[in-house]
Design an enzyme around this catalytic site. Structure first.
Site, PDB file in Angstrom:
ATOM      1  N   ARG A 160       5.918   6.440 -12.939  1.00  0.00           N
ATOM      2  CA  ARG A 160       4.572   6.776 -12.731  1.00  0.00           C
ATOM      3  C   ARG A 160       4.726   6.936 -11.361  1.00  0.00           C
ATOM      4  O   ARG A 160       5.474   6.940  -9.847  1.00  0.00           O
ATOM      5  CB  ARG A 160       4.029   5.300 -11.804  1.00  0.00           C
ATOM      6  CG  ARG A 160       2.420   5.360 -12.692  1.00  0.00           C
ATOM      7  CD  ARG A 160       1.265   4.056 -11.974  1.00  0.00           C
ATOM      8  NE  ARG A 160       1.647   4.218 -10.437  1.00  0.00           N
ATOM      9  CZ  ARG A 160       1.168   2.914  -9.840  1.00  0.00           C
ATOM     10  NH1 ARG A 160       1.920   1.771 -10.627  1.00  0.00           N
ATOM     11  NH2 ARG A 160       1.761   3.322  -8.575  1.00  0.00           N
TER      12      ARG A 160
ATOM     13  N   GLU B 165       4.934   9.635  -4.237  1.00  0.00           N
ATOM     14  CA  GLU B 165       6.015   8.827  -5.032  1.00  0.00           C
ATOM     15  C   GLU B 165       5.782   9.359  -6.143  1.00  0.00           C
ATOM     16  O   GLU B 165       5.219   9.122  -6.710  1.00  0.00           O
ATOM     17  CB  GLU B 165       6.463   7.787  -4.200  1.00  0.00           C
ATOM     18  CG  GLU B 165       5.651   6.761  -4.403  1.00  0.00           C
ATOM     19  CD  GLU B 165       6.149   5.125  -4.127  1.00  0.00           C
ATOM     20  OE1 GLU B 165       8.097   5.379  -4.048  1.00  0.00           O
ATOM     21  OE2 GLU B 165       5.143   4.597  -4.627  1.00  0.00           O
TER      22      GLU B 165
ATOM     23  N   ASN C 189       7.308   5.850  -9.029  1.00  0.00           N
ATOM     24  CA  ASN C 189       7.861   4.651  -9.544  1.00  0.00           C
ATOM     25  C   ASN C 189       9.338   4.535 -10.849  1.00  0.00           C
ATOM     26  O   ASN C 189       8.112   4.861 -11.183  1.00  0.00           O
ATOM     27  CB  ASN C 189       7.071   4.066  -8.560  1.00  0.00           C
ATOM     28  CG  ASN C 189       5.861   3.771  -8.008  1.00  0.00           C
ATOM     29  OD1 ASN C 189       6.276   3.164  -6.658  1.00  0.00           O
ATOM     30  ND2 ASN C 189       4.748   4.584  -8.273  1.00  0.00           N
TER      31      ASN C 189
ATOM     32  N   SER D 197       3.605  -0.521 -12.204  1.00  0.00           N
ATOM     33  CA  SER D 197       2.787  -1.773 -12.060  1.00  0.00           C
ATOM     34  C   SER D 197       0.885  -1.272 -12.606  1.00  0.00           C
ATOM     35  O   SER D 197       0.452   0.557 -12.601  1.00  0.00           O
ATOM     36  CB  SER D 197       2.412  -3.163 -11.664  1.00  0.00           C
ATOM     37  OG  SER D 197       2.277  -2.884 -10.695  1.00  0.00           O
TER      38      SER D 197
ATOM     39  N   LYS E 241      13.370   7.161  -2.062  1.00  0.00           N
ATOM     40  CA  LYS E 241      12.405   7.802  -1.363  1.00  0.00           C
ATOM     41  C   LYS E 241      13.546   8.470  -0.545  1.00  0.00           C
ATOM     42  O   LYS E 241      13.058  10.152  -0.352  1.00  0.00           O
ATOM     43  CB  LYS E 241      11.583   7.057   0.122  1.00  0.00           C
ATOM     44  CG  LYS E 241      10.689   6.153  -0.428  1.00  0.00           C
ATOM     45  CD  LYS E 241       9.708   6.648  -0.019  1.00  0.00           C
ATOM     46  CE  LYS E 241       8.499   5.116  -0.364  1.00  0.00           C
ATOM     47  NZ  LYS E 241       9.043   4.182  -1.111  1.00  0.00           N
TER      48      LYS E 241
ATOM     49  N   LYS F   8       9.664   7.001   6.978  1.00  0.00           N
ATOM     50  CA  LYS F   8       9.427   5.945   5.053  1.00  0.00           C
ATOM     51  C   LYS F   8      11.001   5.086   5.260  1.00  0.00           C
ATOM     52  O   LYS F   8      11.242   5.859   5.273  1.00  0.00           O
ATOM     53  CB  LYS F   8       8.960   7.154   3.503  1.00  0.00           C
ATOM     54  CG  LYS F   8       7.234   7.384   3.507  1.00  0.00           C
ATOM     55  CD  LYS F   8       7.566   8.237   2.046  1.00  0.00           C
ATOM     56  CE  LYS F   8       5.934   8.168   2.250  1.00  0.00           C
ATOM     57  NZ  LYS F   8       5.605   8.215   0.811  1.00  0.00           N
TER      58      LYS F   8
ATOM     59  N   GLU G  75       9.724   0.110  -1.686  1.00  0.00           N
ATOM     60  CA  GLU G  75       8.648  -0.246  -2.228  1.00  0.00           C
ATOM     61  C   GLU G  75       7.284  -1.075  -2.464  1.00  0.00           C
ATOM     62  O   GLU G  75       7.700  -2.432  -1.642  1.00  0.00           O
ATOM     63  CB  GLU G  75       9.485  -0.194  -3.859  1.00  0.00           C
ATOM     64  CG  GLU G  75      10.756   1.160  -4.166  1.00  0.00           C
ATOM     65  CD  GLU G  75      10.226   2.525  -3.883  1.00  0.00           C
ATOM     66  OE1 GLU G  75       8.638   2.300  -4.829  1.00  0.00           O
ATOM     67  OE2 GLU G  75      11.115   2.888  -3.665  1.00  0.00           O
ATOM     68  N   GLY G  76       6.577  -0.910  -2.586  1.00  0.00           N
ATOM     69  CA  GLY G  76       5.666  -2.197  -3.217  1.00  0.00           C
ATOM     70  C   GLY G  76       4.510  -2.384  -1.750  1.00  0.00           C
ATOM     71  O   GLY G  76       4.050  -2.660  -1.690  1.00  0.00           O
TER      72      GLY G  76
ATOM     73  N   ARG H  83      -6.331   4.530  -8.172  1.00  0.00           N
ATOM     74  CA  ARG H  83      -5.569   3.223  -7.310  1.00  0.00           C
ATOM     75  C   ARG H  83      -7.157   3.617  -5.714  1.00  0.00           C
ATOM     76  O   ARG H  83      -6.872   4.948  -5.214  1.00  0.00           O
ATOM     77  CB  ARG H  83      -4.712   2.841  -6.525  1.00  0.00           C
ATOM     78  CG  ARG H  83      -4.349   1.633  -8.170  1.00  0.00           C
ATOM     79  CD  ARG H  83      -2.755   1.504  -7.100  1.00  0.00           C
ATOM     80  NE  ARG H  83      -1.982   2.779  -7.253  1.00  0.00           N
ATOM     81  CZ  ARG H  83      -1.065   2.968  -6.450  1.00  0.00           C
ATOM     82  NH1 ARG H  83      -0.364   1.712  -5.835  1.00  0.00           N
ATOM     83  NH2 ARG H  83      -0.356   3.789  -6.018  1.00  0.00           N
TER      84      ARG H  83
HETATM   85  P1  ADP Z   1       4.971   1.743  -1.626  1.00  0.00           P
HETATM   86  O1  ADP Z   1       6.989   2.153  -1.938  1.00  0.00           O
HETATM   87  O2  ADP Z   1       6.196   1.113  -0.663  1.00  0.00           O
HETATM   88  O3  ADP Z   1       4.341   1.974  -2.190  1.00  0.00           O
HETATM   89  P2  ADP Z   1       4.212   4.986  -1.001  1.00  0.00           P
HETATM   90  O4  ADP Z   1       5.490   6.024  -0.637  1.00  0.00           O
HETATM   91  O5  ADP Z   1       3.983   5.080  -2.165  1.00  0.00           O
HETATM   92  O6  ADP Z   1       5.496   4.058  -0.392  1.00  0.00           O
HETATM   93  O7  ADP Z   1       3.465   4.432   0.112  1.00  0.00           O
HETATM   94  C1  ADP Z   1       2.469   3.874   0.327  1.00  0.00           C
HETATM   95  C2  ADP Z   1       1.075   3.780   0.408  1.00  0.00           C
HETATM   96  O8  ADP Z   1       1.301   5.021   1.632  1.00  0.00           O
HETATM   97  C3  ADP Z   1       0.580   5.553  -0.453  1.00  0.00           C
HETATM   98  O9  ADP Z   1       0.032   4.764  -1.357  1.00  0.00           O
HETATM   99  C4  ADP Z   1      -0.881   6.166  -0.084  1.00  0.00           C
HETATM  100  O10 ADP Z   1      -1.696   5.035   0.450  1.00  0.00           O
HETATM  101  C5  ADP Z   1       0.549   5.874   1.705  1.00  0.00           C
HETATM  102  N1  ADP Z   1       1.117   6.977   1.681  1.00  0.00           N
HETATM  103  C6  ADP Z   1       2.106   7.557   1.157  1.00  0.00           C
HETATM  104  N2  ADP Z   1       2.896   8.867   1.375  1.00  0.00           N
HETATM  105  C7  ADP Z   1       1.311   8.918   2.579  1.00  0.00           C
HETATM  106  C8  ADP Z   1       1.215  10.538   2.881  1.00  0.00           C
HETATM  107  N3  ADP Z   1       2.409  11.657   2.668  1.00  0.00           N
HETATM  108  N4  ADP Z   1       0.367  11.017   3.012  1.00  0.00           N
HETATM  109  C9  ADP Z   1      -0.922  10.367   3.513  1.00  0.00           C
HETATM  110  N5  ADP Z   1      -0.647   8.688   2.896  1.00  0.00           N
HETATM  111  C10 ADP Z   1       0.843   8.258   2.156  1.00  0.00           C
HETATM  112 MG    MG Z   2       3.466   3.311  -3.849  1.00  0.00          MG
END
Ligand code: ADP
Ligand code: MG
Length: 474
Positions: free
Chosen positions: A125, A144, A146, A151, A305, A364, A368-369, A450
């Protein structure tokens, strides 16, 4: 900002009536989750949290996200087959991040032994936000991708019907009819069924590898049901069951309780807390087997990442997808700024920039999660502390995306009804199947929207921050 639904939402009574109807519609449609109090029992269940109203999504960006999904499928699949690329991309990370290092060791070990698996199934996804940080129209920027346990495809297949009901309640039948159909459950199951068929044993089962705590079981059951409807048997097992009852025969066919397993669909195994020593052994057994792993460990690593950041380096996509100029352009258009914190001048420079401008970046780790990223003042403090140590290489930096907030109501069990300023994240499901070198399926399989309140910088639905939503194209 003037919202899409302002007119309909005048009047508290109308909102309350709509919210009551919405919750009952969610229960009727099966937008369900087990409760925090009883995460492993279905005697009493609740609705999965969701927005009262669908959220506006620019239709051009929605189409763009769908149009690039097959390209991302190809890219992930290419990375997973490129041992040298993965090795180089993750070289600095595996030195400091034990979890990635352990996954990587299993990856090397199965390659050394020689892969028994010949059919490959990817379900991913790709997540995006709509960036309004630069002047002009909003831009689609990838958060990102996944590649393991992505899910909410199941529940997303049922959410549009709930929002349709709410819009009708509020006197907007015309708008309700414009909500798009969406069925990731069916798309995901088609991929699993194809992999099962190519595995080639009619008596073999599909194994969902599930967590110890199974609050989100209904999301998985949606996909599972699609398989039963195709007369494919599904079993649900945990790592510990595999450790106790899993075995390989001389051809490395995988057996659970004497049943041959054709496909292992991981809804588990993506965070360090999913593993103890026995679970690592179970993971190795699964990876060594002939069964189709969704994903295999190389594909899991392709979703880290650190790999995402390395992909943004000039020339990298060209090497991974030779000759595919248009696909590369589509992929690259979705990239936000991503920066390596590897030891050296490049990392020193970006660390200093981020310390001076913490609100423009997200820090970051390789996790994940949800709930792991660092923002603003916290980002500054952590980076200040680790900037001169190799530990910083376990993180990447990313430009912070700036979506436009809109007003909505987030419906959660036992929570008071109140309006919140919200931002949304669009995910597109990708499914592909490869047999040997031949790609036999490559599809975009539906979407997930979401939405969360702006005060939460981070976190998804399972983390209790975001809620399910439906795009309303504008
Ligand atoms: P995870 O693997 O924990 O889901 P993500 O990279 O999806 O990691 O980041 C988690 C959440 O953080 C995202 O769903 C988003 O809401 C926020 N986020 C992540 N990267 C960014 C970004 N570059 N700018 C703004 N918000 C972000
Ligand atoms: Mg995410």
């Amino acid at each position: 900002m003037a919202g899409l639904w302002d007119a309909a939402l005048r009047g508290e009574a109308a909102v309350r009536r709509a919210a009551l109807a919405a919750v009952d519609a969610a229960l009727l449609e099966g937008v369900l989750m087990r409760t925090e109090a009883e995460p492993n029992a279905s005697d009493v269940v609740s609705f999965a949290p969701f927005t009262l109203l669908p959220s506006a999504v620019p239709s051009a960006l929605f189409r763009q996200a769908y149009a690039v999904q097959q390209d991302f499928n190809l890219l992930v699949d290419a990375i997973s087959q490129d041992r040298e690329f993965l090795e180089r991309a993750l070289a600095s990370t595996v030195k400091v991040d034990d979890f990635t290092a352990r996954l990587f060791r299993i990856h090397l070990q199965v390659l050394e032994e020689g892969l028994a698996q010949s059919v490959f199934l990817g379900i991913n996804r790709s997540d995006y936000m709509f960036d309004c940080g630069a002047p002009g129209a909003p831009a689609l920027k990838q958060i990102e991708i996944n590649t393991i346990a992505a899910s909410f495809g199941g529940l997303a297949s049922r959410t549009a019907a709930v929002h349709g009901r709410v819009l009708k309640e509020l006197g907007m039948a015309e708008e309700a009819s414009r909500l798009l159909p969406n069925n990731p459950s069916e798309g995901l199951a088609s991929g699993i069924a194809k992999a099962w068929e190519l595995y080639g044993s009619r008596s073999a089962v599909v194994m969902f590898l599930v967590e110890e705590v199974q609050r989100n079981i209904f999301d998985q059951r949606c996909v599972e049901n699609e398989l039963w409807n195709r007369n494919i048997r599904v079993i649900r097992k945990r790592f510990r069951d595999v450790f106790e009852k899993g075995s390989l025969d001389e051809a490395r066919r995988l057996y659970m309780d004497g049943q041959e397993v054709a496909v292992v669909y991981y809804r588990e195994g993506y965070v360090p807390t999913n593993y103890n020593q026995q679970n690592w052994e179970a993971r190795l057994l699964l990876e060594r087997s002939r069964a189709v792993k969704c994903p295999d460990i190389a594909t899991q690593l392709a979703g880290t990442k650190k790999v995402q950041q390395e992909l943004s380096r000039p020339g990298t996509l060209e090497k991974l997808l030779p000759g595919r100029t248009e696909a590369i352009a589509r992929i690259r258009a979705t990239f936000a700024g991503l920066y390596s914190l590897d030891v050296g001048e490049e990392g020193d420079k970006i660390a200093a920039t981020a310390i001076a401008n913490p609100d423009q970046f997200v820090l970051k780790p390789q996790r994940e999660g949800g709930g792991n990223n660092l923002y603003g003042e916290e980002l500054r403090q952590v980076l200040e502390k680790i900037k001169d140590s190799p530990e910083r290489t376990s993180y990447i930096l990313m430009d912070k995306i700036q979506p436009q907030p809109t007003r909505n109501y987030l419906l959660r069990a036992h929570s008071p009804l109140k309006a919140s300023e919200c931002v949304s994240e669009l995910g597109i499901f990708g499914v592909y199947v490869r047999q040997g070198k031949e790609l036999v399926m490559n599809e975009a399989a539906g979407h997930l929207l979401r939405t969360k309140a702006v005060e939460h910088a981070d976190g998804g639905v399972a983390a209790g921050v975001a809620v399910l939503d439906t795009p309303y194209l504008v």
